[in-house]
Each structure stands twice: as structure tokens, then as C-alpha cells.
Design a protein around this motif. Structure first.
Motif, PDB file in Angstrom:
ATOM      1  N   ARG A  21       0.695  -1.303   0.052  1.00  0.00           N
ATOM      2  CA  ARG A  21      -0.038   0.110  -0.109  1.00  0.00           C
ATOM      3  C   ARG A  21       0.897   1.326  -0.053  1.00  0.00           C
ATOM      4  O   ARG A  21       0.348   2.151  -0.448  1.00  0.00           O
ATOM      5  CB  ARG A  21      -1.130   0.168   1.159  1.00  0.00           C
ATOM      6  CG  ARG A  21      -2.142  -0.786   1.168  1.00  0.00           C
ATOM      7  CD  ARG A  21      -2.839  -1.070   2.045  1.00  0.00           C
ATOM      8  NE  ARG A  21      -4.077  -1.674   1.918  1.00  0.00           N
ATOM      9  CZ  ARG A  21      -4.969  -1.805   2.575  1.00  0.00           C
ATOM     10  NH1 ARG A  21      -5.325  -0.550   3.650  1.00  0.00           N
ATOM     11  NH2 ARG A  21      -6.061  -2.287   2.280  1.00  0.00           N
ATOM     12  N   ASP A  22       2.044   1.163   0.539  1.00  0.00           N
ATOM     13  CA  ASP A  22       3.068   2.236   0.631  1.00  0.00           C
ATOM     14  C   ASP A  22       3.558   2.683  -1.016  1.00  0.00           C
ATOM     15  O   ASP A  22       4.136   3.767  -1.292  1.00  0.00           O
ATOM     16  CB  ASP A  22       4.141   2.026   1.417  1.00  0.00           C
ATOM     17  CG  ASP A  22       3.645   1.762   2.867  1.00  0.00           C
ATOM     18  OD1 ASP A  22       2.834   2.780   3.278  1.00  0.00           O
ATOM     19  OD2 ASP A  22       4.212   1.013   3.715  1.00  0.00           O
ATOM     20  N   LEU A  23       3.357   1.729  -1.926  1.00  0.00           N
ATOM     21  CA  LEU A  23       4.094   1.891  -2.948  1.00  0.00           C
ATOM     22  C   LEU A  23       3.754   3.162  -3.804  1.00  0.00           C
ATOM     23  O   LEU A  23       4.663   3.961  -4.545  1.00  0.00           O
ATOM     24  CB  LEU A  23       4.035   0.686  -3.997  1.00  0.00           C
ATOM     25  CG  LEU A  23       4.942  -0.457  -3.484  1.00  0.00           C
ATOM     26  CD1 LEU A  23       4.688  -1.716  -4.389  1.00  0.00           C
ATOM     27  CD2 LEU A  23       6.410  -0.340  -3.480  1.00  0.00           C
ATOM     28  N   PRO A  24       2.523   3.534  -3.864  1.00  0.00           N
ATOM     29  CA  PRO A  24       2.432   4.822  -4.789  1.00  0.00           C
ATOM     30  C   PRO A  24       3.096   6.136  -3.941  1.00  0.00           C
ATOM     31  O   PRO A  24       3.556   6.788  -4.871  1.00  0.00           O
ATOM     32  CB  PRO A  24       0.821   4.841  -4.720  1.00  0.00           C
ATOM     33  CG  PRO A  24       0.387   3.691  -4.653  1.00  0.00           C
ATOM     34  CD  PRO A  24       1.298   2.919  -3.469  1.00  0.00           C
ATOM     35  N   HIS A  50      11.613  -0.323   3.914  1.00  0.00           N
ATOM     36  CA  HIS A  50      11.287   0.530   4.974  1.00  0.00           C
ATOM     37  C   HIS A  50      10.747   1.720   4.480  1.00  0.00           C
ATOM     38  O   HIS A  50      11.408   2.330   3.612  1.00  0.00           O
ATOM     39  CB  HIS A  50      12.019   0.521   6.168  1.00  0.00           C
ATOM     40  CG  HIS A  50      12.670  -0.703   6.906  1.00  0.00           C
ATOM     41  ND1 HIS A  50      11.724  -1.555   7.549  1.00  0.00           N
ATOM     42  CD2 HIS A  50      13.885  -1.311   6.594  1.00  0.00           C
ATOM     43  CE1 HIS A  50      12.749  -2.625   7.800  1.00  0.00           C
ATOM     44  NE2 HIS A  50      13.933  -2.410   6.866  1.00  0.00           N
ATOM     45  N   VAL A  51       9.747   2.435   5.156  1.00  0.00           N
ATOM     46  CA  VAL A  51       9.405   3.631   5.012  1.00  0.00           C
ATOM     47  C   VAL A  51       9.483   4.495   6.088  1.00  0.00           C
ATOM     48  O   VAL A  51       9.241   4.271   7.222  1.00  0.00           O
ATOM     49  CB  VAL A  51       7.909   3.956   4.363  1.00  0.00           C
ATOM     50  CG1 VAL A  51       7.693   3.387   3.080  1.00  0.00           C
ATOM     51  CG2 VAL A  51       6.872   3.263   5.118  1.00  0.00           C
ATOM     52  N   LEU A  52       9.874   5.833   5.868  1.00  0.00           N
ATOM     53  CA  LEU A  52       9.985   6.926   6.835  1.00  0.00           C
ATOM     54  C   LEU A  52       8.628   7.694   6.909  1.00  0.00           C
ATOM     55  O   LEU A  52       8.440   8.042   5.994  1.00  0.00           O
ATOM     56  CB  LEU A  52      11.037   7.843   6.704  1.00  0.00           C
ATOM     57  CG  LEU A  52      11.452   8.899   7.892  1.00  0.00           C
ATOM     58  CD1 LEU A  52      11.819   8.214   9.152  1.00  0.00           C
ATOM     59  CD2 LEU A  52      12.568   9.789   7.369  1.00  0.00           C
ATOM     60  N   ASP A 106       1.721  13.501   7.910  1.00  0.00           N
ATOM     61  CA  ASP A 106       2.236  13.822   6.600  1.00  0.00           C
ATOM     62  C   ASP A 106       2.346  12.701   5.709  1.00  0.00           C
ATOM     63  O   ASP A 106       2.838  12.609   4.697  1.00  0.00           O
ATOM     64  CB  ASP A 106       3.505  14.568   6.587  1.00  0.00           C
ATOM     65  CG  ASP A 106       3.449  15.993   7.014  1.00  0.00           C
ATOM     66  OD1 ASP A 106       2.284  16.377   7.032  1.00  0.00           O
ATOM     67  OD2 ASP A 106       4.233  16.600   7.690  1.00  0.00           O
ATOM     68  N   GLY A 107       2.437  11.467   6.383  1.00  0.00           N
ATOM     69  CA  GLY A 107       2.725  10.119   5.744  1.00  0.00           C
ATOM     70  C   GLY A 107       3.900   9.738   5.129  1.00  0.00           C
ATOM     71  O   GLY A 107       5.010  10.283   6.048  1.00  0.00           O
ATOM     72  N   VAL A 108       4.349   9.118   4.170  1.00  0.00           N
ATOM     73  CA  VAL A 108       5.611   8.866   3.822  1.00  0.00           C
ATOM     74  C   VAL A 108       6.365  10.095   3.457  1.00  0.00           C
ATOM     75  O   VAL A 108       6.137  10.820   2.578  1.00  0.00           O
ATOM     76  CB  VAL A 108       5.489   7.797   2.726  1.00  0.00           C
ATOM     77  CG1 VAL A 108       6.942   7.324   2.228  1.00  0.00           C
ATOM     78  CG2 VAL A 108       4.552   6.665   2.922  1.00  0.00           C
TER      79      VAL A 108
END
Length: 184
Positions: free
Chosen positions: A18-21, A53-55, A60-62
Motif C-alpha cells: 500500500r505504500d508503493l504509490p 522500509h518507509v519513513l 504527513d505520511g511517507v
């Protein structure tokens, strides 16, 4: 992953599909000259989720991400290329990309995730970490204990990036070396 700063509510967490976009949007903002298809990001995540990983910043999200995977030293994948599979006998954790939006820079988030990836590499028995430095990032990577590697044939492998791309490596078993102030 560790919390960077309670005041900022910024922290690393495992990347999901789900983070990919959002990850792709960060990539285009941070690396406009190094286009990669969304499929490249998805494949790296599916092949080695433990290295992706995502920050995130609350509200603000990713605001950053890192993609890494097991690989063979000295053979960096071409930009915007699919791997198809991971090698049977990897010896290196390859850091495909670390990208931080301007809001995340200066928080220490980059150093935190590199240290965590170093521990990940050690736990898997990979003696090295390697990457291709772009966007004038050599000094950051040197502060993380990476040094430039010159090997026959690397120029050909780096041709998909640009003439300033630099292959760098660090031993995963060693702590970062403080080279602050050393010219890039």
C-alpha cells in the motif's frame, strides 16, 4: 524501527504494498533524473521485504524510504531493471535506494536506517553492504562508513545512472567510520 524524534513523530516502519504509490512519488521528487517504474519498487519489496522500509511523519505520511536486498558484490543492478530473482549465494546487502524528502533531512533518519540495515546484513551473514551513490550523496555515505570501490567493468554497470555515479561499499560487521569533514 526506532523512533527518530518524539517531537517530530518521525519513525521507520516496514514498507507494505500500500505504500508503493507514496514511495514512487517520493522517488520522483528526490530523484527526478533517475526514473524507475513502479514495478521495480514492487519487485524489490516482494523479493526482500525485510530490507524495505518507509519513513513516516504523523500527519504527513511517507516522507522517505529505503529499498535493499541481498546481492553479489561488484555487480550492481542497472537502474530501472527487474531482478527476477535473488542470487542463490548472496554476500552483500545491496542498498538500492535511500530517499528522503527535504522535511526528513537533518533528522538523523538516514543514519538510523543505515545502522539498522548494517545489523540486518550482519544477522544474515552478509559481510558487505554496497550501493550506487547519486545526487552528490558520496559525503553522506562516507559518514556512514562507505568508501568508493573501483573494479574492472564497473563503468559499464553504472552506465544506466550517469557519469557521476559512484559504486561504494562498507563492511557490515564494522561500525560506521566518522569521516566528517573529509572531502567527498
Amino acid at each position: 524501527m526506532a523512533l527518530i524524534s518524539p517531537e517530530q513523530a518521525v519513525h521507520w516502519r516496514p514498507m507494505t504494498l500500500r505504500d508503493l504509490p507514496a514511495v514512487h512519488a517520493v522517488a520522483h521528487q528526490v530523484h527526478p533524473s533517475y526514473f524507475e517504474r513502479l514495478e521495480v519498487f514492487a519487485e524489490r519489496l516482494l523479493l526482500h521485504p525485510a530490507g524495505c522500509h518507509v519513513l513516516v511523519q504523523d500527519g504527513d505520511g511517507v516522507i522517505g524510504y529505503v529499498l535493499s536486498h541481498p546481492w553479489v558484490f561488484g555487480d550492481p543492478p542497472a537502474l530501472n531493471s527487474l531482478l527476477s530473482a535473488l542470487p542463490d549465494h548472496p554476500d552483500t546487502l545491496y542498498l538500492h535506494d535511500l530517499a528522503l524528502l527535504p522535511a526528513a533531512r537533518g533528522t538523523g533518519a538516514g543514519a538510523v536506517v543505515v545502522a539498522q540495515l548494517r545489523e540486518h546484513a550482519k544477522s544474515r551473514g552478509w559481510s558487505r553492504m554496497a550501493l550506487v551513490a547519486v545526487n552528490e550523496s558520496v559525503s553522506f555515505w562516507r559518514r556512514q562508513g562507505f568508501e568508493r570501490v573501483i573494479m574492472p567493468g564497473l563503468d559499464t554497470r553504472l552506465a544506466s545512472y550517469d557519469p557521476t555515479a559512484c559504486f561504494m561499499a562498507a563492511y557490515s560487521a564494522l561500525p560506521p567510520v566518522d569521516v566528517t569533514g573529509v572531502p567527498a
